[in-house]
Enzyme design. Structure first.
Site: not given
Ligand code: XMP
Length: 516
Positions: A55, A82-83, A172, A174, A230, A372
């Site tokens: 964050g 991280c945060y 990170h 991810e 969508d 998506k």
């Protein structure tokens, strides 16, 4: 119910990627803002594991976002990123300070001890590429924690309390720039949290249908169709759930592409027999847009008038209590911040916010946790035709944001023709499916040309084609020059009003995908 790994969001721009990585492992994950992560709500969800996201805040600030300390007594494995690592450390009695050296981008993580978070691919003593983005760093560990790895600017870059199953990393895992990050997340999810890898899109569909049925009961639902994947997927999902309690509305803003409205009406009304109202409001929209050149003003006019028309139609349908919207996760993350206030706002996306508040309708957003490509997968589960599922994204404000400067009917007609040729050529050349989004833009610039011995003075058309995974970052598509030359020739020969074609080679960032 399926097993769930809960991601508590502290506002990182890449939180969604954590969810994506977990789901790629066949395990369902959901993101909730830190402000909503009460012990009660978490108790109800009964997650098998919790991931605390990164964050933008600093835990050294007074009003830094936190989670309840009770979370650490719930006997659930926790991974702080991280945060997320820093707030966990602070909450458990360790220390976090502002660092003299900030690390942004690639860094080297040296693994010092083994732990369950790092499997064989991460060898002790080895140095691994990781991606960092931090100013603060942990300087003192809480009781029970060990250092597992360090980087030059973060001596506690990876930490673990194996007994309590609490883990923290400063980097990170991810993002793709941490090449072995997925393995690390997999170790946490499947080994430490003991999740089974059995979550599929067909399960998501079943759960979503059940949830929609429970929520809606016997009430009526309306859904705006735009022709995009969508809203089409949302409509057919809600239709499976509540049948003809659903009515779809398609508002023709006059800024749609060639043949778009007809295709949608045909698919939904004729093929699926879904009740559908088609309202041609092009005159209203184009009159309101007349003389407007500012991109944000264009977006706002379209958004505002869309609400007006939609609201009127909703009234004629009578007593709809719910509004189904095809909001996706990237729409949410670009439009709000974790505390609900405005984050850095790049553009006003017109399908997010505004509509439900003003209309006092309850919202159903079954896709709001999906990306998506997951929505496309869901579309396949719902047996929507491939021609719809594989459509490139198309923005709510339509061609209005692809004509910089004033919009006129003539310009819209010119752009529609050029766009149709471009897309048709991409399909004929089997390029369409390799490109995330492609379209033509009509520039408010005239240039001199020569056609059949005569001078021309007509508009420039810019072609845009990008590759991307979620629209948040993008690269221009690297065409073969011959393809570009053929497409250019067709546009110039067939579209009166265009005498020059250029190709946009800007990536996002620094550009955006759309021109306005
Ligand atoms: P940008 O231009 O922000 O676009 O890089 C990212 C993606 O979002 C689409 N887009 C919109 N979609 N309403 C929408 O539904 C909007 O107002 C809007 N603006 C941009 C854009 O086409 C691309 O896919």
């Amino acid at each position: 119910m399926h097993q769930i790994v809960l991601i508590i969001d502290f506002g990182s721009q890449v939180t969604q990627l954590i969810a994506r990585r977990v789901r790629e492992l066949g395990v369902y994950s959901e993101i909730i803002p830190c402000t909503k992560a009460t012990p009660e709500s978490i108790g109800k969800m009964a997650p098998k594991g919790i991931i605390l996201s990164g964050g933008p805040a600093s835990v050294t600030e007074n009003n830094a976002p936190k989670v309840s300390p009770k979370l650490f007594d719930m006997n659930i494995p926790i991974l702080g990123i991280c945060y997320g690592q820093q707030t966990m450390v602070q909450e458990l009695g360790g220390k976090v300070d502002i660092s003299d050296i900030r690390e942004f981008g690639r860094a080297k993580l040296k693994l010092e001890t083994s732990c369950r978070l790092f499997s064989d691919q991460w060898k002790i003593g080895s140095e691994q590429d990781v991606w960092m983005s931090h100013g603060d760093k942990v300087t003192e560990l809480p009781k029970g924690f060990l250092v597992v790895g360090s980087s030059p600017a973060a001596p506690f870059a990876a930490i673990a309390d194996e007994n309590r199953m609490f883990y923290g990393v400063q980097f990170h895992p991810e993002v793709i720039h941490t090449p072995k990050g997925t393995e690390m997340i997999s170790n946490f999810v499947t080994d430490i949290c003991e999740c089974d890898s059995n979550w599929t899109m067909s399960r998501f569909k079943e759960d979503a249908i059940k949830q929609i049925r429970e929520e809606v009961g016997s009430e009526k639902v309306i859904c705006g169709l735009s022709g995009g994947v969508d809203s089409s997927v949302t409509a057919s999902l809600v239709f499976e759930a509540v049948g003809d309690q659903l009515t779809c509305v398609i508002v023709d803003t006059g800024t749609m592409r060639s043949g778009e409205v007809e295709e949608v009406v045909q698919l939904f009304r004729d093929n699926y027999n879904i009740p559908l109202v088609h309202r041609d409001a092009s005159k209203l929209f184009l009159d309101k847009l007349s003389g407007v050149t500012d991109p944000e003003e264009k977006r706002k006019i379209i958004g505002y008038n869309f609400i007006e028309v939609f609201e009127k139609e909703a009234k004629t349908i009578g007593n709809a209590k719910y509004l189904a919207q095809g909001t996706l996760y990237p729409d949410v993350i670009e439009s709000i911040s974790f505390h609900g206030g405005p984050s850095a706002s790049i553009k006003s996306h017109h399908n997010v916010g505004g509509l439900p508040e003003k209309m006092k309708l309850k919202l159903i957003e079954p896709l709001k946790e999906l990306f998506k490509d997951e929505v496309r997968q869901l579309g396949r589960e719902l047996d929507l035709p491939a021609s719809f599922i594989e459509r490139h994204p198309f923005p709510g404000p339509g061609l209005a944001i692809r004509i910089p400067g004033e919009i006129t009917r003539e310009k819209l007609d010119i752009l529609r023709k050029a766009d149709a040729i471009f897309i048709n050529e991409l399909k004929n050349r089997d390029l369409y499916q390799h490109i995330w989004q492609a379209f033509a833009v009509l520039l408010p610039v005239s240039t001199v040309g020569v056609m059949g011995d005569a001078r021309t003075y007509e508009c420039v058309c810019a072609l845009r084609a990008v590759t991307s995974t979620d629209g948040m970052t993008a690269d221009f598509y690297h065409f073969k020059m011959d393809d570009l030359a053929d497409i250019t020739n067709r546009i110039i020969n067939e579209v009166e009003g265009i005498n020059r074609v250029v190709y946009d080679t800007t990536s996002k960032p620094p550009g955006t995908i759309e021109w306005e």
